[in-house]
Design a protein around this motif. Sequence first.
Motif, PDB file in Angstrom:
ATOM      1  N   MET A   1     -17.047  -9.002  19.083  1.00 43.39           N
ATOM      2  CA  MET A   1     -15.831  -9.143  19.839  1.00 43.39           C
ATOM      3  C   MET A   1     -15.976 -10.197  20.922  1.00 43.39           C
ATOM      4  O   MET A   1     -15.043 -10.934  21.200  1.00 43.39           O
ATOM      5  CB  MET A   1     -15.445  -7.785  20.444  1.00 43.39           C
ATOM      6  N   SER A   2     -17.141 -10.317  21.556  1.00 42.91           N
ATOM      7  CA  SER A   2     -17.323 -11.278  22.636  1.00 42.91           C
ATOM      8  C   SER A   2     -17.263 -12.719  22.118  1.00 42.91           C
ATOM      9  O   SER A   2     -16.849 -13.622  22.853  1.00 42.91           O
ATOM     10  CB  SER A   2     -18.640 -11.035  23.361  1.00 42.91           C
ATOM     11  N   ILE A   3     -17.636 -12.950  20.869  1.00 41.46           N
ATOM     12  CA  ILE A   3     -17.542 -14.292  20.290  1.00 41.46           C
ATOM     13  C   ILE A   3     -16.068 -14.693  20.189  1.00 41.46           C
ATOM     14  O   ILE A   3     -15.700 -15.829  20.475  1.00 41.46           O
ATOM     15  CB  ILE A   3     -18.232 -14.350  18.904  1.00 41.46           C
ATOM     16  N   LEU A   4     -15.234 -13.751  19.803  1.00 38.16           N
ATOM     17  CA  LEU A   4     -13.797 -14.017  19.694  1.00 38.16           C
ATOM     18  C   LEU A   4     -13.196 -14.331  21.059  1.00 38.16           C
ATOM     19  O   LEU A   4     -12.409 -15.271  21.204  1.00 38.16           O
ATOM     20  CB  LEU A   4     -13.096 -12.801  19.065  1.00 38.16           C
ATOM     21  N   VAL A   5     -13.576 -13.585  22.084  1.00 35.49           N
ATOM     22  CA  VAL A   5     -13.074 -13.808  23.437  1.00 35.49           C
ATOM     23  C   VAL A   5     -13.563 -15.158  23.963  1.00 35.49           C
ATOM     24  O   VAL A   5     -12.798 -15.918  24.565  1.00 35.49           O
ATOM     25  CB  VAL A   5     -13.515 -12.660  24.375  1.00 35.49           C
ATOM     26  N   GLU A   6     -14.821 -15.461  23.712  1.00 32.13           N
ATOM     27  CA  GLU A   6     -15.399 -16.733  24.154  1.00 32.13           C
ATOM     28  C   GLU A   6     -14.703 -17.924  23.482  1.00 32.13           C
ATOM     29  O   GLU A   6     -14.346 -18.904  24.131  1.00 32.13           O
ATOM     30  CB  GLU A   6     -16.896 -16.750  23.843  1.00 32.13           C
ATOM     31  N   THR A   7     -14.474 -17.806  22.190  1.00 31.90           N
ATOM     32  CA  THR A   7     -13.792 -18.869  21.442  1.00 31.90           C
ATOM     33  C   THR A   7     -12.359 -19.030  21.927  1.00 31.90           C
ATOM     34  O   THR A   7     -11.873 -20.152  22.091  1.00 31.90           O
ATOM     35  CB  THR A   7     -13.815 -18.563  19.932  1.00 31.90           C
ATOM     36  N   ASN A   8     -11.697 -17.917  22.159  1.00 34.85           N
ATOM     37  CA  ASN A   8     -10.335 -17.959  22.672  1.00 34.85           C
ATOM     38  C   ASN A   8     -10.284 -18.652  24.038  1.00 34.85           C
ATOM     39  O   ASN A   8      -9.377 -19.432  24.321  1.00 34.85           O
ATOM     40  CB  ASN A   8      -9.758 -16.539  22.762  1.00 34.85           C
ATOM     41  N   GLY A   9     -11.260 -18.386  24.871  1.00 36.57           N
ATOM     42  CA  GLY A   9     -11.332 -19.023  26.187  1.00 36.57           C
ATOM     43  C   GLY A   9     -11.527 -20.531  26.065  1.00 36.57           C
ATOM     44  O   GLY A   9     -10.908 -21.318  26.799  1.00 36.57           O
ATOM     45  N   LYS A  10     -12.370 -20.952  25.145  1.00 36.90           N
ATOM     46  CA  LYS A  10     -12.610 -22.385  24.926  1.00 36.90           C
ATOM     47  C   LYS A  10     -11.331 -23.071  24.425  1.00 36.90           C
ATOM     48  O   LYS A  10     -11.007 -24.184  24.844  1.00 36.90           O
ATOM     49  CB  LYS A  10     -13.741 -22.599  23.929  1.00 36.90           C
ATOM     50  N   ILE A  11     -10.633 -22.405  23.521  1.00 34.65           N
ATOM     51  CA  ILE A  11      -9.378 -22.967  23.001  1.00 34.65           C
ATOM     52  C   ILE A  11      -8.361 -23.089  24.132  1.00 34.65           C
ATOM     53  O   ILE A  11      -7.684 -24.115  24.265  1.00 34.65           O
ATOM     54  CB  ILE A  11      -8.827 -22.100  21.846  1.00 34.65           C
ATOM     55  N   ALA A  12      -8.264 -22.074  24.963  1.00 33.38           N
ATOM     56  CA  ALA A  12      -7.322 -22.099  26.079  1.00 33.38           C
ATOM     57  C   ALA A  12      -7.652 -23.236  27.042  1.00 33.38           C
ATOM     58  O   ALA A  12      -6.748 -23.957  27.500  1.00 33.38           O
ATOM     59  CB  ALA A  12      -7.338 -20.768  26.816  1.00 33.38           C
ATOM     60  N   GLU A  13      -8.930 -23.438  27.341  1.00 35.39           N
ATOM     61  CA  GLU A  13      -9.331 -24.534  28.230  1.00 35.39           C
ATOM     62  C   GLU A  13      -8.969 -25.885  27.633  1.00 35.39           C
ATOM     63  O   GLU A  13      -8.490 -26.782  28.333  1.00 35.39           O
ATOM     64  CB  GLU A  13     -10.837 -24.462  28.493  1.00 35.39           C
TER      65      GLU A  13
END
Length: 72
Positions: A1-13
Amino acid sequence: MSILVETNGKIAEAVVEGYKKIETGVVEGYKRIETGAVEGFNKVSDKCVEKLFTKEGESVEDAKKRLQANAK
């Protein structure tokens, strides 16, 4: 789950960074166009005042002041 959150954060940035670059480009472009239009208008206005309203030996600025005073 943390990989998904991390990837989502990178996309948002990346999206925010891209948006800011586009916004900066649009605003700077608009300001250049606006400045050019205002400068062009002022040149035409000054020429009109010079040709139509200045008295002999009177500067454009003096003619503008005189006309503005007469308008009041």
